[in-house]
Design a protein around this motif. Sequence first.
Motif, PDB file in Angstrom:
ATOM      1  N   ARG A 133       0.843  -1.204   0.000  1.00  0.00           N
ATOM      2  CA  ARG A 133       0.000   0.000   0.000  1.00  0.00           C
ATOM      3  C   ARG A 133       0.873   1.247   0.000  1.00  0.00           C
ATOM      4  O   ARG A 133       1.876   1.305   0.719  1.00  0.00           O
ATOM      5  N   HIS A 185       1.945  -3.637   5.389  1.00  0.00           N
ATOM      6  CA  HIS A 185       1.534  -3.528   3.980  1.00  0.00           C
ATOM      7  C   HIS A 185       2.374  -2.468   3.273  1.00  0.00           C
ATOM      8  O   HIS A 185       2.631  -2.558   2.086  1.00  0.00           O
ATOM      9  N   ASP A 190      -3.308  -9.458   2.213  1.00  0.00           N
ATOM     10  CA  ASP A 190      -4.622  -9.843   2.707  1.00  0.00           C
ATOM     11  C   ASP A 190      -5.203 -10.813   1.684  1.00  0.00           C
ATOM     12  O   ASP A 190      -5.527 -10.427   0.560  1.00  0.00           O
ATOM     13  N   GLU A 216      -7.838 -11.488  12.261  1.00  0.00           N
ATOM     14  CA  GLU A 216      -7.775 -11.251  10.813  1.00  0.00           C
ATOM     15  C   GLU A 216      -7.208 -12.473  10.098  1.00  0.00           C
ATOM     16  O   GLU A 216      -6.017 -12.544   9.808  1.00  0.00           O
ATOM     17  N   TRP A 263      -7.267 -13.224   7.237  1.00  0.00           N
ATOM     18  CA  TRP A 263      -6.809 -12.888   5.880  1.00  0.00           C
ATOM     19  C   TRP A 263      -5.408 -12.288   5.831  1.00  0.00           C
ATOM     20  O   TRP A 263      -4.789 -12.234   4.788  1.00  0.00           O
ATOM     21  N   HIS A 264      -4.931 -11.785   6.976  1.00  0.00           N
ATOM     22  CA  HIS A 264      -3.693 -10.993   6.977  1.00  0.00           C
ATOM     23  C   HIS A 264      -2.447 -11.859   7.217  1.00  0.00           C
ATOM     24  O   HIS A 264      -2.250 -12.392   8.316  1.00  0.00           O
TER      25      HIS A 264
HETATM   26 ZN   LIG Z   1      -3.690  -6.713   6.206  1.00  0.00          ZN
END
Ligand SMILES: [Zn+2]
Length: 190
Positions: free
Chosen positions: A117, A145, A152, A182, A184-185
């Motif tokens: 990101r 990120h 993710d 989380e 997904w992380h």
């Molecule tokens: Zn994440």
Amino acid sequence: MAVGRADGVFGKGTLKAVKQYQTRYRLGADGVVGPKTWNKLLTDGKNPPGVKKAAPVAAAPRGSLVTGYVNGRAKKIRVASVGGGKVMRADAAAKFNKMKAAARRAGISLNVNSAFRTMAQQRSLYAAYKAGRGNLAARPGYSNHQGGLSADVATGGYGSRTYKWMARNARAYGFVNDVRGEPWHWTFRG
Ligand SMILES: [Zn+2]
């Protein structure tokens, strides 16, 4: 390479020019435009008049440099694709893609919703989180990120086949699920 007229015909004049060019660049003056000579022609910036500098043939795949953040400090990092238009730091991406291939062999797709990101993206997510409209987001500059280390993955939750596969296999590729709540992380720890 001195070419009198661009006639598209490889004649005596061209043969002479090619040999001169090969001699100048020590490419072996055989008059044949093989890969070495061709690449030199494309990359030496001294193309015949009217011929624009082109990209080298079969350039080695390289990631691009982006501005990432690690512990609040800006840092240039080289990134590479993990699919779906997302990128990670090149070493993490290489391992992620190996993991993705292994998962695919097990019938599981590792689709990435968010990876590297930019500062602008992290600021926007952080603002949404602070306003109660988004997932937990780290302070801008401090998210993994932004270092290109976290992905993710669309896992579908702790009970999903995808999460269970990753819980068993991701460690072997250097990835850990390091944020509680989380599924997904996943972060690359090397
Ligand atoms: Zn994440």
